[in-house]
Design a protein around this motif. Sequence first.
Motif, PDB file in Angstrom:
ATOM      1  N   VAL A  58       0.858  -1.186   0.000  1.00  0.00           N
ATOM      2  CA  VAL A  58       0.000   0.000   0.000  1.00  0.00           C
ATOM      3  C   VAL A  58       0.898   1.242   0.000  1.00  0.00           C
ATOM      4  O   VAL A  58       1.742   1.411   0.891  1.00  0.00           O
ATOM      5  CB  VAL A  58      -0.939   0.008   1.219  1.00  0.00           C
ATOM      6  N   LEU A  59       0.692   2.126  -0.985  1.00  0.00           N
ATOM      7  CA  LEU A  59       1.571   3.268  -1.218  1.00  0.00           C
ATOM      8  C   LEU A  59       0.898   4.576  -0.816  1.00  0.00           C
ATOM      9  O   LEU A  59      -0.219   4.878  -1.254  1.00  0.00           O
ATOM     10  CB  LEU A  59       1.966   3.335  -2.697  1.00  0.00           C
ATOM     11  N   HIS A  60       1.602   5.374  -0.015  1.00  0.00           N
ATOM     12  CA  HIS A  60       1.072   6.642   0.484  1.00  0.00           C
ATOM     13  C   HIS A  60       1.070   7.729  -0.581  1.00  0.00           C
ATOM     14  O   HIS A  60       1.688   7.603  -1.648  1.00  0.00           O
ATOM     15  CB  HIS A  60       1.892   7.112   1.690  1.00  0.00           C
ATOM     16  N   GLY A  61       0.413   8.847  -0.251  1.00  0.00           N
ATOM     17  CA  GLY A  61       0.429  10.024  -1.105  1.00  0.00           C
ATOM     18  C   GLY A  61       1.652  10.878  -0.827  1.00  0.00           C
ATOM     19  O   GLY A  61       2.425  10.628   0.102  1.00  0.00           O
ATOM     20  N   ARG A  62       1.819  11.927  -1.657  1.00  0.00           N
ATOM     21  CA  ARG A  62       2.964  12.821  -1.483  1.00  0.00           C
ATOM     22  C   ARG A  62       2.928  13.459  -0.090  1.00  0.00           C
ATOM     23  O   ARG A  62       1.895  13.928   0.377  1.00  0.00           O
ATOM     24  CB  ARG A  62       2.942  13.925  -2.541  1.00  0.00           C
ATOM     25  N   GLY A  63       4.080  13.453   0.579  1.00  0.00           N
ATOM     26  CA  GLY A  63       4.179  14.014   1.914  1.00  0.00           C
ATOM     27  C   GLY A  63       3.901  13.021   3.023  1.00  0.00           C
ATOM     28  O   GLY A  63       4.042  13.349   4.197  1.00  0.00           O
ATOM     29  N   GLN A  94       9.404  11.385   0.705  1.00  0.00           N
ATOM     30  CA  GLN A  94       7.953  11.255   0.910  1.00  0.00           C
ATOM     31  C   GLN A  94       7.161  11.327  -0.393  1.00  0.00           C
ATOM     32  O   GLN A  94       6.069  11.878  -0.457  1.00  0.00           O
ATOM     33  CB  GLN A  94       7.462  12.310   1.906  1.00  0.00           C
ATOM     34  N   GLN A  95       7.716  10.717  -1.447  1.00  0.00           N
ATOM     35  CA  GLN A  95       7.011  10.668  -2.716  1.00  0.00           C
ATOM     36  C   GLN A  95       7.487   9.459  -3.506  1.00  0.00           C
ATOM     37  O   GLN A  95       8.490   8.817  -3.157  1.00  0.00           O
ATOM     38  CB  GLN A  95       7.259  11.940  -3.527  1.00  0.00           C
ATOM     39  N   TRP A  96       6.750   9.142  -4.573  1.00  0.00           N
ATOM     40  CA  TRP A  96       7.075   8.009  -5.434  1.00  0.00           C
ATOM     41  C   TRP A  96       7.433   8.501  -6.827  1.00  0.00           C
ATOM     42  O   TRP A  96       6.780   9.379  -7.373  1.00  0.00           O
ATOM     43  CB  TRP A  96       5.885   7.042  -5.507  1.00  0.00           C
ATOM     44  N   ASN A  97       8.458   7.897  -7.398  1.00  0.00           N
ATOM     45  CA  ASN A  97       8.953   8.303  -8.710  1.00  0.00           C
ATOM     46  C   ASN A  97       8.216   7.536  -9.805  1.00  0.00           C
ATOM     47  O   ASN A  97       8.783   6.676 -10.482  1.00  0.00           O
ATOM     48  CB  ASN A  97      10.463   8.063  -8.802  1.00  0.00           C
ATOM     49  N   TYR A  98       6.957   7.881 -10.004  1.00  0.00           N
ATOM     50  CA  TYR A  98       6.185   7.219 -11.050  1.00  0.00           C
ATOM     51  C   TYR A  98       6.531   7.753 -12.437  1.00  0.00           C
ATOM     52  O   TYR A  98       6.107   7.186 -13.451  1.00  0.00           O
ATOM     53  CB  TYR A  98       4.684   7.388 -10.782  1.00  0.00           C
TER      54      TYR A  98
END
Length: 307
Positions: A58-63, A94-98
């Motif tokens: 489960v992947l969080h949102g930015r921040g 605190q972010q994902w490199n999509y």
Amino acid sequence: MPRTPKSLPATWLALALTLGMASAQGPSVTTMSYDGYAREYYLHVPDGLNGEAPLVIVLHGRGGTGAGMAALTGFDEVADAYGFVVAYPSGISQQWNYVEGIEGYDLTVGDLDFLTALVEEIASTHPVDLKRVYVAGFSNGGFMAQRVACAATGVFAAYASVGAAGFGGQPRICEDPGPASLLFIHGTHDEVVPFQGMVQQTPMGPVTVLASVEQTMAFWSDKLSCGTVIDSVAMPRGGASPETQVSVLRYMNCPAGHELILAVVLGGGHNWPGRAGLLPANVAGNVNLDLDASEFIWQFFARHALP
């Protein structure tokens, strides 16, 4: 949420700050070394699991952080009820490199490979059914879940995206994702990731930062060979969410064993349905309580496994 060339809109900043504060306290996390980074994740294993169990990432949102995402979604309780392992990794900064592989972005973290490595890490210490591994995400994490669907269909059996849509450059890096099953949940009054999409004016002309939800579903329907025939069913209204209603759209001609579904929250904002009061009202908007997003996502995942 998407990375833009300049400053974030005020609503994006508010959400990032809120997720950061919400995740300041939470369960202890595990650290694994990967690609020069100390990568953190919170892992929940229900008591009494016997034999190999499904795994949900489960992947969080930015921040946000992994522990904060656990608090936002309540996925631990769903894992306890249905008997699966759930992991909540934290993205670098605190972010994902999509947007990995898309020109014009300066993010260098290899999150695609990290998420695959995370599955291997967890499976090395816990009995995981590697045919039943799934990824879900909210906002920035929802974009990342789609990015994973473009590249890791041999690792994950299904994907879920909440409050995220297609993004600029996606068609160039997602030419042939292969067979997959995807579930989208999106509010029509989402002011952070607008249902109608987002176009940014640049000196070179208009640039699509976000596709609309309609464009996003058309994109995935084409990629997954699901056709255009859709069945729409309105969920019963329980009375707790008079401002919103959920309509579930199912694409009827997907290849055997695969699904493409959109749950539209009419009047809903940028939030995790079923979980009220966890994001500020100016960001979350109306939260629908007729749909428990975590339970709904698990029921979708449970229908799918790798060959």
